[in-house]
Each structure stands twice: as structure tokens, then as C-alpha cells.
Design a protein around this motif. Structure first.
Motif, PDB file in Angstrom:
ATOM      1  N   ARG A   1      40.545  -4.720  48.830  1.00  0.00           N
ATOM      2  CA  ARG A   1      41.304  -4.519  47.592  1.00  0.00           C
ATOM      3  C   ARG A   1      42.807  -4.506  47.884  1.00  0.00           C
ATOM      4  O   ARG A   1      43.600  -5.102  47.172  1.00  0.00           O
ATOM      5  CB  ARG A   1      40.859  -3.224  46.916  1.00  0.00           C
ATOM      6  CG  ARG A   1      41.605  -2.919  45.625  1.00  0.00           C
ATOM      7  CD  ARG A   1      41.043  -1.700  44.904  1.00  0.00           C
ATOM      8  NE  ARG A   1      39.801  -2.031  44.231  1.00  0.00           N
ATOM      9  CZ  ARG A   1      38.636  -1.473  44.485  1.00  0.00           C
ATOM     10  NH1 ARG A   1      38.546  -0.533  45.412  1.00  0.00           N
ATOM     11  NH2 ARG A   1      37.545  -1.832  43.827  1.00  0.00           N
TER      12      ARG A   1
ATOM     13  N   VAL B   1      40.196  -4.742  35.039  1.00  0.00           N
ATOM     14  CA  VAL B   1      41.407  -3.960  35.283  1.00  0.00           C
ATOM     15  C   VAL B   1      42.418  -4.784  36.080  1.00  0.00           C
ATOM     16  O   VAL B   1      42.047  -5.714  36.799  1.00  0.00           O
ATOM     17  CB  VAL B   1      41.074  -2.671  36.057  1.00  0.00           C
ATOM     18  CG1 VAL B   1      40.072  -1.821  35.288  1.00  0.00           C
ATOM     19  CG2 VAL B   1      40.527  -2.982  37.453  1.00  0.00           C
TER      20      VAL B   1
ATOM     21  N   LEU C   1      45.101  -5.468  39.208  1.00  0.00           N
ATOM     22  CA  LEU C   1      44.963  -5.240  40.647  1.00  0.00           C
ATOM     23  C   LEU C   1      45.285  -3.790  41.023  1.00  0.00           C
ATOM     24  O   LEU C   1      46.264  -3.215  40.571  1.00  0.00           O
ATOM     25  CB  LEU C   1      45.902  -6.172  41.420  1.00  0.00           C
ATOM     26  CG  LEU C   1      45.567  -7.656  41.425  1.00  0.00           C
ATOM     27  CD1 LEU C   1      46.609  -8.419  42.244  1.00  0.00           C
ATOM     28  CD2 LEU C   1      44.171  -7.912  41.979  1.00  0.00           C
TER      29      LEU C   1
ATOM     30  N   GLY D   1      41.113  -0.699  40.318  1.00  0.00           N
ATOM     31  CA  GLY D   1      39.709  -0.521  40.691  1.00  0.00           C
ATOM     32  C   GLY D   1      39.482   0.629  41.654  1.00  0.00           C
ATOM     33  O   GLY D   1      38.404   1.234  41.665  1.00  0.00           O
TER      34      GLY D   1
ATOM     35  N   GLU E   1      38.730  -6.838  39.147  1.00  0.00           N
ATOM     36  CA  GLU E   1      40.179  -6.723  39.238  1.00  0.00           C
ATOM     37  C   GLU E   1      40.815  -8.107  39.124  1.00  0.00           C
ATOM     38  O   GLU E   1      40.380  -9.047  39.786  1.00  0.00           O
ATOM     39  CB  GLU E   1      40.590  -6.089  40.572  1.00  0.00           C
ATOM     40  CG  GLU E   1      40.353  -4.592  40.632  1.00  0.00           C
ATOM     41  CD  GLU E   1      40.994  -3.987  41.882  1.00  0.00           C
ATOM     42  OE1 GLU E   1      41.701  -2.992  41.752  1.00  0.00           O
ATOM     43  OE2 GLU E   1      40.754  -4.526  42.976  1.00  0.00           O
TER      44      GLU E   1
ATOM     45  N   THR F   1      49.848   0.060  41.518  1.00  0.00           N
ATOM     46  CA  THR F   1      48.829  -0.743  40.831  1.00  0.00           C
ATOM     47  C   THR F   1      49.547  -1.622  39.809  1.00  0.00           C
ATOM     48  O   THR F   1      50.668  -1.324  39.383  1.00  0.00           O
ATOM     49  CB  THR F   1      47.783   0.131  40.123  1.00  0.00           C
ATOM     50  OG1 THR F   1      48.441   0.907  39.110  1.00  0.00           O
ATOM     51  CG2 THR F   1      47.092   1.075  41.110  1.00  0.00           C
TER      52      THR F   1
END
Length: 366
Positions: free
Chosen positions: A38, A184, A186, A189, A204, A236
Motif C-alpha cells: 500500500r 477510497v 490512496l 485503506g 484504493e 493519505t
């Protein structure tokens, strides 16, 4: 003597419960930082630089020097920043999801029913938009319907991770009540994963990335804002959203300042049958991250919208302007520019093809 002992016992139990909550729930409310794959996706984003996400057009934010003045202002004229009578809440009636309908639940929470699919935007059902159950902005009206009474959803969209848009308790309840995936920006998540959302239900997206659910296409598009649930900011991403059915289209601005990117969204993805545009919680101290109502109408025009539904007002007191001002100014600007407008009561289901006339309901209770 016995009464004093009982009182002390009650106080001790209350303090103990508060300590348990602070130790367990408060850190959870902050969410989690992205790691592993991620984090790698975030770092490869064109929007990510120097350890943070960046706006395409830089935005000034509230400065420490302005805080004393804002705190003083927040303590004055408080009566005008809330309605003087109860907000008229409508209980949503069950209905087929065909056609194109929008149900506004208050603030930025809404359900878009588009050609047989249902998409929920920024669900916030908690009493406060805050990491604390005891302090922070409190609802000015109750949710029009319990979360458990929502019909089956096809997707749940999150615009960014601020408390008035990403509500931990609502997310946790939706995990059990619905089977829909969470889409959502980036990095967000990581919060959801900490709160128990299965990885298989987290999607994401970076700006201009899309995801399909049957005939529905959901596209994360740019916005001009910031993010953060604790002391660190912009770890984020934030976004607006395009919702495309086979023949109908909807646009949600998320929280944003005005910038030229909306005209580009309109050129690439418009025209839109309906837009849901942020018009409230603006202020002179943060002009680039929340729009004034006139800018909200400009966004609607830029993206080539049909019907405009203003959001991000009425439910939480988050700024210094009068409670009714966002709706008043939006209505005035829409009339001046010939924009088709609907300002529903919370819970009122709007048929985009046959919207109710604007009747100034908020002026009667302001």
C-alpha cells in the motif's frame, strides 16, 4: 457516609471507563499508516512528493498565528450558527433503484441510485464528527434513517479521511450490514483495514483511476484539499468522484477549494445529470480548501452539471458563518446563473428528472 462511598464508586467507575476508552478507542480512531505494498503504491503516485500528497494547485491552510483570532470568533455569535427550530428530517421511503435518484442524509452523506445500482457517499451516522464521544462537533439533526435500514448497496465511496467524512463506527457497522466494497483514495485503506474491513472489500484508487462494478464505473478524480486524522497531514489522498452508469452520470466534489481541474473533469467525464457539491464550512482563514457557495455553483457549471444538490452543510457546525448562509448563497447564485437546483430536507429522495422546487425550508427555522 454510605452515600459518599456510592458517589465515589460511581465516579471511579466512570473514570475507569473513560480511561479504557481513551486507551483503546482513541488510538483506533486515528486509523493506521500505510505500509508494504500500500505504501509503495502511494509513493509511486504522481500526487505524492516529499513524504506527502500534494495538490496540483497549492493551497494555504489555517496557520498557527490565526488560531487565537479564530478561537475568539468561535465564542461569539454562536446562536446564529445553529437552527432555532428542529431541522425537518424526512424518513426515506423504500423505492426501486431504477432511474437516477439522490437521497441526502445530511452533511456530505448521500445515496446515489443510478440505473439499478446504489452508491453511498461518505457515510457518517455518529453523534459527533470527532475522535471523541464526549467532545467535538455534534449533530444538529438525527440521521433520517438507521444505518441498518439502508437498502443493499453496490459501493461505498470515501472522499478523504477527515472525521466528518470517514466515521469509524459507521464503517465498522457497514462491514456487518452490507456486502459492498469500499472505494477510497490512496492510503485510506490502511484505516479501514485497522477497523476490520476485509482486504478483499477495500479498493484504493489514485486520481483518474477507475473501478467497475457490473455496468457501473467509479472514477477517483482530483480535488484541492488535505487529509489527516491526527497531528500528521496529507499522508493519505483526497478526491472527488465520478459515478457513471450505462447512460446516466453523477459527480461528487468531496471537500475542495476551487481550481481549474474541475473544467478538465467536465471535459473528460461530463456532462453530468446531477452534481453533489460542497458549499458549507468555508472561512477566510482557509480559502483554498473549502469553497464558498458561489464557487460551488462554478464547479457545477465547470463539470457541465444538470441538477445541483448542495452538500456539506446543515448537520455539523464546522465554521463561523451563519447556519443558513450556505443554502441562501447557493440559491441566490444558482438563480443568477440559471443553474437548476434542489435543496432537499435531510432524508428527502430527489428524482433527478423531476426534482422538487426550492422552497426555502431552512429559512423558516434559521
Amino acid at each position: 457516609m454510605a452515600k459518599r462511598v456510592r458517589t465515589r464508586t460511581v465516579v471511579a467507575l466512570a473514570l475507569g471507563a473513560a480511561a479504557v476508552w481513551a486507551a483503546r478507542d482513541l488510538p483506533a480512531q486515528m486509523g493506521a499508516k500505510a505500509r508494504g505494498a500500500r505504501r509503495a503504491r502511494m509513493e509511486s503516485s504522481p500526487q505524492f512528493s516529499g513524504g506527502k500528497f500534494r495538490n496540483t494547485v497549492p493551497a494555504t491552510e489555517v496557520t498557527a498565528a490565526s488560531m487565537p483570532r479564530l478561537l475568539v470568533a468561535a465564542m461569539t455569535d454562536r446562536d446564529t450558527r445553529r437552527p432555532h427550530q428542529p431541522v425537518p428530517v424526512v424518513t426515506p421511503a423504500p423505492a426501486p433503484a431504477d432511474g437516477l435518484h439522490v437521497t441526502w442524509f445530511g452533511h456530505s452523506t448521500a445515496m446515489v441510485e443510478i440505473e439499478g445500482r446504489r452508491v453511498l457517499l461518505d457515510p457518517v451516522w455518529s453523534e459527533r464528527c470527532s475522535p471523541s464521544r464526549l467532545t467535538g462537533p455534534r449533530r444538529l439533526h438525527q440521521p433520517p434513517a438507521p444505518l441498518r435500514e439502508l437498502p443493499p448497496l453496490d459501493a461505498i465511496l470515501i472522499s478523504h479521511d477527515h472525521y466528518d467524512h470517514l466515521d469509524m463506527e459507521s464503517i465498522q457497522n457497514l462491514v456487518d450490514l452490507q456486502a459492498a466494497p469500499f472505494l477510497v483514495p490512496l492510503g485510506v485503506g490502511a484505516h479501514l483495514e485497522r477497523w476490520g474491513v476485509p482486504e478483499t472489500r477495500i479498493i484504493e484508487l489514485d486520481w483518474n483511476e477507475s473501478h467497475r462494478i457490473g455496468t457501473l464505473e467509479l472514477i477517483a478524480t482530483p480535488a484541492r484539499h488535505f487529509s489527516g486524522r491526527g497531528f500528521n497531514r496529507d499522508e493519505t489522498l483526497w478526491s472527488s468522484w465520478v459515478i457513471k452508469g450505462p447512460t446516466r452520470r453523477a459527480f461528487y466534489s468531496g471537500d475542495t477549494g476551487y481550481f481549474p481541474g474541475f473544467a478538465e473533469i467536465g471535459a473528460e467525464h461530463g456532462p453530468f445529470d446531477v452534481t453533489l457539491v460542497q458549499v458549507g464550512a468555508y472561512g477566510d482563514a482557509w480559502p483554498d480548501i473549502h469553497m464558498v457557495p458561489e464557487d460551488g455553483v462554478s464547479v457545477h457549471v465547470d463539470v457541465r452539471g444538470g441538477l445541483m444538490i448542495p452538500v456539506h452543510w446543515a448537520t455539523f457546525n464546522l465554521a463561523l458563518h451563519d447556519w443558513s448562509e450556505p443554502a441562501d448563497r447557493t440559491w441566490s447564485e444558482a438563480k443568477a446563473r440559471g443553474v437548476k437546483l434542489a435543496i432537499p430536507r435531510p432524508g428527502e429522495r430527489v428524482d433527478v428528472d423531476n426534482p422538487p422546487p426550492v422552497d426555502g425550508w431552512w429559512q423558516q427555522i434559521a
